[in-house]
Motif scaffolding. Structure first.
Motif, PDB file in Angstrom:
ATOM      1  N   ASP A 176      65.338  33.584  85.224  1.00  0.00           N
ATOM      2  CA  ASP A 176      66.077  34.897  85.818  1.00  0.00           C
ATOM      3  C   ASP A 176      67.392  34.630  86.291  1.00  0.00           C
ATOM      4  N   LEU A 201      57.249  41.700  82.651  1.00  0.00           N
ATOM      5  CA  LEU A 201      56.651  40.203  82.174  1.00  0.00           C
ATOM      6  C   LEU A 201      55.649  39.816  82.999  1.00  0.00           C
ATOM      7  N   GLY A 239      65.665  47.985  76.224  1.00  0.00           N
ATOM      8  CA  GLY A 239      65.522  46.797  76.883  1.00  0.00           C
ATOM      9  C   GLY A 239      63.959  46.524  76.964  1.00  0.00           C
ATOM     10  N   ILE A 277      66.273  37.012  77.987  1.00  0.00           N
ATOM     11  CA  ILE A 277      65.986  38.539  78.175  1.00  0.00           C
ATOM     12  C   ILE A 277      66.886  38.855  79.260  1.00  0.00           C
ATOM     13  N   ASN A 278      67.094  37.968  80.152  1.00  0.00           N
ATOM     14  CA  ASN A 278      68.330  38.358  81.270  1.00  0.00           C
ATOM     15  C   ASN A 278      69.714  38.586  80.800  1.00  0.00           C
ATOM     16  N   LYS A 291      62.618  43.388  84.826  1.00  0.00           N
ATOM     17  CA  LYS A 291      62.179  42.133  83.924  1.00  0.00           C
ATOM     18  C   LYS A 291      60.675  41.889  84.393  1.00  0.00           C
ATOM     19  N   GLY A 350      59.880  39.578  73.128  1.00  0.00           N
ATOM     20  CA  GLY A 350      60.083  38.290  73.318  1.00  0.00           C
ATOM     21  C   GLY A 350      58.855  37.405  73.976  1.00  0.00           C
ATOM     22  N   SER A 351      58.293  38.217  74.891  1.00  0.00           N
ATOM     23  CA  SER A 351      57.138  37.516  75.532  1.00  0.00           C
ATOM     24  C   SER A 351      55.940  37.454  74.725  1.00  0.00           C
ATOM     25  N   LEU A 365      62.716  44.906  73.789  1.00  0.00           N
ATOM     26  CA  LEU A 365      63.088  43.489  73.525  1.00  0.00           C
ATOM     27  C   LEU A 365      62.308  42.351  74.419  1.00  0.00           C
ATOM     28  N   ALA A 366      62.258  43.040  75.678  1.00  0.00           N
ATOM     29  CA  ALA A 366      61.640  42.070  76.607  1.00  0.00           C
ATOM     30  C   ALA A 366      59.978  41.704  76.162  1.00  0.00           C
TER      31      ALA A 366
END
Length: 508
Positions: A437, A411, A365, A397-398, A407, A372-373, A368-369
């Motif tokens: 979110d 982030l 998780g 991401i949510n 998250k 992505g950011s 991946l978060a």
């Protein structure tokens, strides 16, 4: 007229495709077992490849963890029971069902709904359900547990498909999670991560719990209209007429009205006691140290149990006055029957809990978060494209990480400083995050409430599957995402602050 039908047909055809594809998936219990296996396989591959990212919060490296090692397998075996017991909604759902089950079995809910429909203008009933759903997030996770089954009963009384009520209530409680007229724990949690992230750039920065209040309060009104539109124009027509048992349309008799009156009075007395215990300067439901009502207070910590009692008391009073409980044996039987309907959900929760635990242990998780950011940051967007891109990344991401605080912990240290260097206040960035979110919550498979929604729907349609649920929730998520993004853009262009001490731009 013909063009309208074609457009409507195209939209329904798209949802039909989603539903057919989704319904080809196995039973939810088996599906969670398969996903858990895929996560284990992914952990093995990424662990073997040494996949890692740098955590922007503390600069430490986050490495993928192979769960198929001896140590990992031992953890899977030894913590299976604790994973199940610690699954967030499990105890809450079972406790709430005590109150809801008694109120339903004694006939209190049916009488309350019937009387409400007798005295309430029809055009206000659905907006009121949506309104309650939106503001319910102030009580934490109680909303998506409690409101959907109540909405189903309301829909039956209106002659509508109860599954549509379940979907509409779930979309209101989860999809509009960042909108409210009342400040709550979600606001406190958000600023708790925003403030230290902003202090990476400005050590003197100080946020406040209300810094998004203007926007979230107006959004609550705005999103009521959006959810109502989707329900009336897409969801309710799509589900069609309810073919279940006929609904008794006989008006309430004097005996039922009297019992309902005393039951409602008992509920009001309980609410009054709670209000007094909360509002008194030294009230027992306040935080003993700070006096706060919302932050780490007994009121918020006991919200689910208090709601259970709020259903239990009038249900019991109504049953006693209607003489339909049947003594202590009948009382126990009613409570047991209300729990008996939860068997499949409990089994499903066991496998869903393992799946979420594996995802957490593997670090997939956060990897991946952060990835992505980093991708969004590398594109180097500015202005409105940056806002939209950020919201879309958060929305995606949510779908993988259900916890809003988890998250934002990842982030915030990336995007708060990045937006500050571009001149934007942390309060505005926080609001952008909260939109992304919230909007995809209804269709997020990692949301622990989705299995519960499937179970609620299966009460009225035994063969309902994941595809039908997602296909009917998808229009809500799409509409919420598009309209909310457009709304924040208009707000930005006008230049209004998002809340007290929450400007769009950093003070010069």
């Amino acid at each position: 007229m013909e063009n309208t039908k074609k457009k409507k047909g195209a939209g329904q055809a798209f949802l039909d495709v989603i539903e057919r594809i989704g319904n080809k998936l196995p039973d939810p219990i088996v599906l969670f077992m398969i996903i858990a296996g895929l996560i284990l396989a992914a952990s093995w591959i990424t662990g073997m490849l040494g996949v890692s990212v740098k955590n922007p919060a503390d600069g430490e490296t986050i490495e993928a963890v192979n769960l198929l090692t001896g140590e990992g397998i031992a953890r899977i075996l030894t913590e299976a029971i604790s994973n199940f017991g610690a699954f967030p909604p499990l105890a809450m759902v079972l406790v709430v069902m005590i109150g809801i089950g008694l109120a339903e079995k004694t006939g209190y809910f049916e009488a309350l709904m019937k009387r409400s429909l007798e005295i309430t203008p029809g055009f206000l009933i659905l907006p009121m359900v949506i309104f309650v759903g939106i503001i319910s997030n102030v009580a934490g996770d109680a909303g998506p547990v409690i409101l959907p089954p109540i909405a189903a009963m309301i829909f039956i009384r209106l002659g509508l498909n109860p599954i549509g009520g379940i979907f509409m209530a779930y979309a209101a409680t989860n999809g509009a999670f960042a909108a409210n007229f009342i400040l709550g724990m979600t606001d406190a949690l958000a600023v708790a991560f925003t403030e230290p992230a902003a202090q990476l750039v400005n050590p003197d920065y100080s946020g406040n719990i209300a810094m998004n209040y203007y926007f979230i309060a107006v959004s609550a009104i705005f999103l009521m209209g959006i959810i109502y539109f989707v329900a009336k124009k897409i969801s309710i027509p799509r589900l069609g007429k309810y073919e279940g048992p006929p609904v008794d349309e006989e008006p309430l008799g004097n005996k039922e009205k009297t019992a309902l009156l005393w039951a409602n009075l008992s509920a009001l007395i309980f609410v009054a006691v709670i209000v007094i215990a909360t509002l008194l300067p030294n009230g027992i439901l306040r935080n003993a140290e700070t006096g706060s009502i919302l932050q780490e207070s007994p009121l918020m910590d006991s919200a689910v149990f208090l709601i259970t009692v709020l259903f239990f008391i009038p249900g019991l009073v109504f049953g006693i006055l209607m003489k339909n409980i049947g003594g202590t044996k009948g009382f126990g039987k009613m409570l047991g029957e209300s729990m008996g309907s939860m068997g499949q959900y409990i089994v499903l929760v066991f496998f869903a809990a393992q799946m979420l635990a594996y995802f957490d242990w593997s670090n997939l998780g956060p990897i991946l978060a952060v990835s992505g950011s980093n991708l969004l940051e590398s594109i180097n967007l500015t202005g409105i494209p940056l806002f939209v891109g950020f919201i879309l990344v958060v929305a995606l991401i949510n779908l993988l990480i259900g916890s809003a605080s988890a998250k934002w912990a990842i982030l915030a240290p990336v995007f708060i400083p990045m937006f500050m260097f571009l001149g934007y206040d942390p309060a505005f960035t926080q609001m952008l995050y909260r939109i992304g979110d919230s909007a995809t919550n209804p269709i997020a498979p990692m949301m622990p409430f989705l299995p519960l929604i499937i179970m609620y729907a299966q009460r009225y349609q035994k063969d309902i599957k994941m595809g039908t649920v997602i296909a009917n929730l998808l229009p809500y998520s799409i509409a919420l995402l598009i309209s909310w993004v457009a709304f924040i853009i208009i707000w930005y262009l006008i230049g209004l602050p998002v809340g007290p001490n929450g400007p769009i731009y950093l003070p010069e």
